[in-house]
Design a protein around this motif. Structure first.
Motif, short mmCIF file in Angstrom:
data_model
loop_
_atom_site.label_atom_id
_atom_site.label_comp_id
_atom_site.label_asym_id
_atom_site.label_seq_id
_atom_site.Cartn_x
_atom_site.Cartn_y
_atom_site.Cartn_z
N PRO A 1 -19.85 10.41 -50.93
CA PRO A 1 -20.93 10.51 -49.39
C PRO A 1 -21.50 9.43 -50.06
O PRO A 1 -23.00 9.40 -50.86
CB PRO A 1 -21.23 11.88 -49.52
CG PRO A 1 -20.89 12.13 -50.90
CD PRO A 1 -20.53 11.70 -52.50
N THR B 1 -11.40 16.52 -44.67
CA THR B 1 -12.86 17.17 -45.03
C THR B 1 -13.33 16.86 -45.98
O THR B 1 -13.08 15.93 -46.72
CB THR B 1 -12.57 18.90 -45.22
OG1 THR B 1 -12.16 19.02 -46.47
CG2 THR B 1 -11.62 19.61 -44.53
N PRO B 2 -14.69 16.32 -45.59
CA PRO B 2 -15.42 16.37 -46.81
C PRO B 2 -15.42 16.58 -47.90
O PRO B 2 -15.35 15.79 -49.28
CB PRO B 2 -17.30 16.46 -46.12
CG PRO B 2 -16.60 16.20 -45.17
CD PRO B 2 -15.77 17.07 -44.99
N PRO C 1 -19.97 11.74 -41.54
CA PRO C 1 -19.75 11.39 -42.70
C PRO C 1 -18.28 10.18 -43.65
O PRO C 1 -17.66 10.33 -42.70
CB PRO C 1 -18.23 12.70 -42.29
CG PRO C 1 -18.52 13.36 -41.74
CD PRO C 1 -19.42 12.91 -40.42
N ARG D 1 -14.20 11.15 -35.55
CA ARG D 1 -15.16 11.13 -34.94
C ARG D 1 -15.14 10.75 -34.33
O ARG D 1 -14.30 9.89 -33.57
CB ARG D 1 -15.99 11.03 -36.30
CG ARG D 1 -16.95 9.79 -35.57
CD ARG D 1 -18.25 9.40 -36.97
NE ARG D 1 -18.55 7.91 -36.41
CZ ARG D 1 -18.16 7.10 -36.62
NH1 ARG D 1 -17.31 7.50 -37.81
NH2 ARG D 1 -19.27 5.63 -36.48
N PHE E 1 -17.83 7.68 -46.76
CA PHE E 1 -17.39 7.93 -48.00
C PHE E 1 -17.19 6.82 -49.34
O PHE E 1 -16.93 5.56 -48.01
CB PHE E 1 -16.83 8.69 -48.44
CG PHE E 1 -16.73 10.47 -47.85
CD1 PHE E 1 -17.31 11.20 -48.47
CD2 PHE E 1 -16.51 10.44 -46.95
CE1 PHE E 1 -17.08 12.45 -48.04
CE2 PHE E 1 -17.01 11.60 -46.24
CZ PHE E 1 -16.50 12.75 -46.86
#
Length: 424
Positions: free
Chosen positions: A41, A30-31, A47, A62, A49
């Motif tokens: 981020p 997860t973020p 998302p 995704r 990073f």
């Protein structure tokens, strides 16, 4: 959490090419988990990073769902349950849909990759071996930018062919109007990158074959079928000549502004009235007007636009400059703004050399106009313009008169250079 290297890095490693950029996908995270590990981020649409040590980009696995036409018409889902295979399925070409698990060294930013443990659910490695550009799934048709990307990869990997089913799919996308929804900035970005590849002509071959060139650059598309001048190998039409010019620019290592000038310098020949064919009288003026439309439509950067304008206006005169005397040479230098922008003038001459050598049988011929004009410029630059201006001001001369005196001095300097025994 599992991390995989994907995309171009794996493709280039398999091809034995230098790996420039690492593309990472994170599965099962997860973020919040990445942020807790120090990742920064940066993604706006999905998302992405930055690694806390290497600063390389890591994207959460995704999926994408089409919601509207064009490049931005997507809904993105990034979640821990998205699998690596689902992430790879949304990519453009099979050769870019290969992954390998990698162990990162956070201290040195170096990575050990086991190329024997490839994850290749869509046959990318086989397509690499067969040198084929093939779309991954039917989801390809949801993003019209992929047409431009295929064309760009064709320009980069000149010995790769486009799979017939991919060519047919791109044609269907064009017919369905998907290309019409592309934003100018993205079109220019992909065209610019394609122009800088090893064989830029293939970019336009692929776009033309699927009908996208007529939509994106109709001014260029119109050049095929237009005859060249009788003394310029009439068996090669203007479109084919243009492709030879672009490949010559790549062979000579030309900059993007030079390559764009090569692309657009003859646009006016696509609108030559039948009564002046094949001489193309007045095509320079028509090229300048069409160039303005192209630059406005695609929001071409100023540096590219200004050089292309000079080349479109003056390439005929530059080609004929070996016949010019001193006065005509200085006028040409002034029209090209060579005294204020000598580097741009040098690039204009390189574009003209590409044009001259982009013809059958002339690829290895010298282009003496380039060195002759650079030498003429150097002789005119040696004129002490500040001293002339100061002396004229003391005598009460105005700005117009000072300009005339400087011009005359430059003509005299070029005359002396022409009369010198040095070869020119």
């Amino acid at each position: 959490m599992q991390i995989y290297m994907v995309g171009g890095a794996v493709r280039d490693a398999l091809l034995g090419l230098p790996v420039q950029d690492h593309d990472w996908v994170v599965v099962g995270a997860t973020p919040e988990e990445l942020v807790a590990q120090g990742f920064l981020p940066v993604g706006k649409d999905f998302p992405v990073f930055l690694h806390p040590d290497t600063r390389e980009e890591y994207a959460l696995a995704r999926t994408e769902r089409k919601t509207a036409r064009g490049y931005h018409g997507f809904t993105v889902q990034a979640a821990p349950d998205v699998t690596l295979e689902q992430d790879l399925a949304r990519r453009d070409l099979t050769i870019n849909s290969i992954a390998v698990s990698a162990q990162a060294s956070r201290t040195k930013g170096q990575f050990d990759i086991d190329l024997e443990a490839l994850i290749d659910p869509y046959g990318g490695r086989q397509d690499l071996q067969n040198k084929v550009l093939r779309h991954v799934t039917g989801a390809f048709r949801e993003d019209p930018v992929r047409i431009l990307r295929v064309a760009r990869f064709a320009a980069r990997f000149a010995d790769f062919s486009v799979a017939p089913e991919t060519q047919a799919l791109m044609r269907a996308m064009v017919d369905d109007g998907e290309v019409d929804a592309l934003v100018p900035e993205r079109v220019w970005q992909e065209l610019a990158r394609g122009l800088m590849e090893h064989r830029p002509s293939r970019l336009f071959d692929v776009l033309r074959d699927c009908g996208a060139l007529q939509k994106l650059l109709p001014e260029v598309d119109r050049l095929w079928g237009v005859p060249q001048r009788a003394d310029y190998h009439p068996e090669v039409d203007t479109g084919v000549h243009l492709m030879m010019v672009l490949d010559m620019a790549a062979q000579l290592g030309a900059s993007l502004p030079v390559r764009f000038a090569c692309l657009t310098h003859d646009l006016g020949k696509g609108t030559t009235p039948a009564e002046v064919l094949p001489r193309h009288t007045g095509h320079e003026e028509r090229s300048v007007e069409l160039l303005k439309d192209v630059c406005q439509r695609l929001r071409v950067p100023t540096e590219c636009r200004e050089l292309a304008d000079v080349v479109a206006r003056e390439h005929g005169n530059i080609h004929r400059s070996s016949e010019f005397g001193a006065a005509a040479l200085v006028r040409l230098l002034e029209r090209c703004d060579a005294f204020r922008k000598p580097q741009r003038f040098a690039e204009a001459l390189l574009a003209c050399e590409c044009d001259a050598r982009g013809r059958l049988g002339l690829q290895d011929q010298p282009y003496p106009q380039r060195q002759r004009l650079l030498a003429a410029l150097a002789s005119a630059q040696a004129v002490p313009t500040s001293a002339i201006a100061a002396s004229a001001q003391l005598a009460g001369a105005d700005g117009k008169k000072i300009g005339e005196l400087i011009h005359a001095a430059r003509v005299q300097a070029v005359e002396q250079w022409l009369a010198s025994p040095a070869p020119h």
